[in-house]
Design an enzyme around this catalytic site. Sequence first.
Site, mmCIF file in Angstrom:
data_model
loop_
_atom_site.group_PDB
_atom_site.id
_atom_site.type_symbol
_atom_site.label_atom_id
_atom_site.label_comp_id
_atom_site.label_asym_id
_atom_site.label_seq_id
_atom_site.Cartn_x
_atom_site.Cartn_y
_atom_site.Cartn_z
ATOM 1 N N LEU A 148 0.803 -1.221 0.000
ATOM 2 C CA LEU A 148 0.000 0.000 0.000
ATOM 3 C C LEU A 148 0.833 1.266 0.000
ATOM 4 C CD1 LEU A 148 -0.180 1.561 2.999
ATOM 5 C CD2 LEU A 148 -1.600 -0.388 3.516
ATOM 6 N N CYS A 262 9.176 4.088 4.004
ATOM 7 C CA CYS A 262 9.428 2.805 3.321
ATOM 8 C C CYS A 262 10.626 2.832 2.378
ATOM 9 C CB CYS A 262 8.184 2.371 2.556
ATOM 10 S SG CYS A 262 6.821 2.004 3.663
ATOM 11 N N ARG A 332 8.347 11.140 8.070
ATOM 12 C CA ARG A 332 9.530 10.285 8.208
ATOM 13 C C ARG A 332 10.415 10.449 6.970
ATOM 14 N NH1 ARG A 332 6.922 4.579 9.287
ATOM 15 N NH2 ARG A 332 5.349 5.494 7.936
HETATM 16 C C1 UDX Z 1 5.882 3.155 -1.148
HETATM 17 C C2 UDX Z 1 5.471 2.163 -2.253
HETATM 18 O O1 UDX Z 1 4.900 2.887 -3.346
HETATM 19 C C3 UDX Z 1 4.463 1.172 -1.713
HETATM 20 O O2 UDX Z 1 4.126 0.231 -2.704
HETATM 21 C C4 UDX Z 1 5.080 0.465 -0.504
HETATM 22 O O3 UDX Z 1 4.144 -0.414 0.070
HETATM 23 C C5 UDX Z 1 5.521 1.485 0.535
HETATM 24 O O4 UDX Z 1 6.401 2.437 -0.059
HETATM 25 P P1 UDX Z 1 4.765 5.311 -0.045
HETATM 26 O O5 UDX Z 1 5.999 5.403 0.796
HETATM 27 O O6 UDX Z 1 3.427 5.493 0.589
HETATM 28 O O7 UDX Z 1 4.713 3.879 -0.777
HETATM 29 O O8 UDX Z 1 4.871 6.438 -1.160
HETATM 30 P P2 UDX Z 1 5.089 6.553 -2.731
HETATM 31 O O9 UDX Z 1 3.855 7.064 -3.354
HETATM 32 O O10 UDX Z 1 5.687 5.334 -3.299
HETATM 33 O O11 UDX Z 1 6.163 7.726 -2.777
HETATM 34 C C6 UDX Z 1 7.445 7.579 -2.171
HETATM 35 C C7 UDX Z 1 8.273 8.805 -2.344
HETATM 36 O O12 UDX Z 1 8.694 8.929 -3.701
HETATM 37 C C8 UDX Z 1 7.580 10.123 -2.012
HETATM 38 O O13 UDX Z 1 8.474 10.929 -1.274
HETATM 39 C C9 UDX Z 1 7.283 10.725 -3.357
HETATM 40 O O14 UDX Z 1 7.246 12.136 -3.318
HETATM 41 C C10 UDX Z 1 8.462 10.227 -4.178
HETATM 42 N N1 UDX Z 1 8.200 10.147 -5.612
HETATM 43 C C11 UDX Z 1 7.259 9.290 -6.091
HETATM 44 C C12 UDX Z 1 8.934 10.923 -6.499
HETATM 45 O O15 UDX Z 1 9.810 11.699 -6.091
HETATM 46 N N2 UDX Z 1 8.692 10.820 -7.834
HETATM 47 C C13 UDX Z 1 7.767 9.984 -8.341
HETATM 48 O O16 UDX Z 1 7.617 9.940 -9.573
HETATM 49 C C14 UDX Z 1 7.013 9.192 -7.448
#
Ligand code: UDX
Length: 435
Positions: A148, A262, A332
Amino acid sequence: MRISVIGCGYLGAVHAASMAELGHEVVGIDVDEAKIAALQAAQAPFFEPGLPELLERSMASGRLQFTTDMSAAAEADVHFIAVGTPQKKGENAADLRYVNAAVDGLLPYLKEGSLVAGKSTVPVGTARALAEKVEASGAMLAWNPEFLREGFAIEDTLTPDRFVYGLSKDASGETARAMLDEIYGKALATGTPRITTDYETAELVKVAANAFLATKISFINAMAEVCEVTGADVTQLADAIGHDARIGRRFLNAGLGFGGGCLPKDIRAFMARAGELGADQALTFLREVDSINMRRRARAVDLAREVCGGSLLGKKIAVLGLAFKPDSDDVRDSPSLNVAAQLELQGASVLCTDPEAIPNARRRFPELTYVETVEEAVSGADAIMVLTEWKQYRQLDPSQLITKVGTPAVVDGRNCLDPIEWRAAGWRYRALGRP
Ligand code: UDX
């Protein structure tokens, strides 16, 4: 089915409420009394769209309860382990103390034929070690990783892209599969793919997926670095390569990079585990992924210095956005909060704001100054920085905002503003990877 969910953080609270939504009898258990008190009152202990309504509904149905008392798990047939696996202090490896404590705490309450299903992200090999303990109590173990995303947690839990079951190779594996199928029956009926495999593959699917996502983000951020020295535009580059179905446009948003609870810790724990297994060379590229990611934060500080005329000393800077991503109050390893702290350290006077994350940010960085509104943050500012792409910041009106600031300079840390519109309104616009 009767279900217990051990650990009621972002993962467990959403999982517990979602399982009740699917019609199961669920008890959520956590050692944190404040968190459980909030959940007992049907209040979400963190910001997650849709969760308050889901809690309200599930608790009103009588199918969802929360407690700090582990003995409540005795009634359940299936126990989901959803506790955190944070990074160890001063090391890259994952800290498994909460997973071990959850399983040890559960052992006295396991019945013959019950199932322990691990959802936490763990280093490969963890499930096999836990299986021995669980089986000694007459129960079974499955590893059922969760994918998720915060902000989409309910949707991702109820209608995931796929289910992964890591199962024991003996006959109990088949029983465990049937129990998980019964739990997820409604979602499976809609055709969601289900991969049944061994423990190790299931554990690796999760960390491999996160490593791939982190790599994709750092790839585009590396391209942003090259764009910056050539005058090219990384957003157009991403659009163009993203049209190739083999590449895909998602997760190619260049900017401040990834943070959160994560991706950063999972890639580090993955490297540490590969090292322990003698396969560290296989993952040395993840070190580069991590470095590219951290360099973006430094680059954002450089851009702020540049728009402030070469020095940050005494400059008033408005930081819009503190959560690690929009629709979350999670700070975090938040890139934006890290940038805000660096600006302050370099002598700037920083006013930070965020629609949801101020209480969490204040706990982590009490020395920073927080204000509730964009208007307060930008008043008289020498520069404004948009560091988390909340919808309300993407929709800011540059002609209206320009009347509030001292100097009309904006650093777009997420490539979420329209440079043409902002420049036309009289702003000096700088971004990561865009001319
Ligand atoms: C992530 C995974 O997507 C998810 O499948 C796993 O279970 C947990 O880790 P999450 O940490 O909720 O989920 O956020 P996510 O939407 O993946 O974004 C992670 C980070 O990447 C954010 O800081 C976001 O700003 C950054 N990001 C995401 C980018 O910088 N560029 C992008 O194109 C996408």
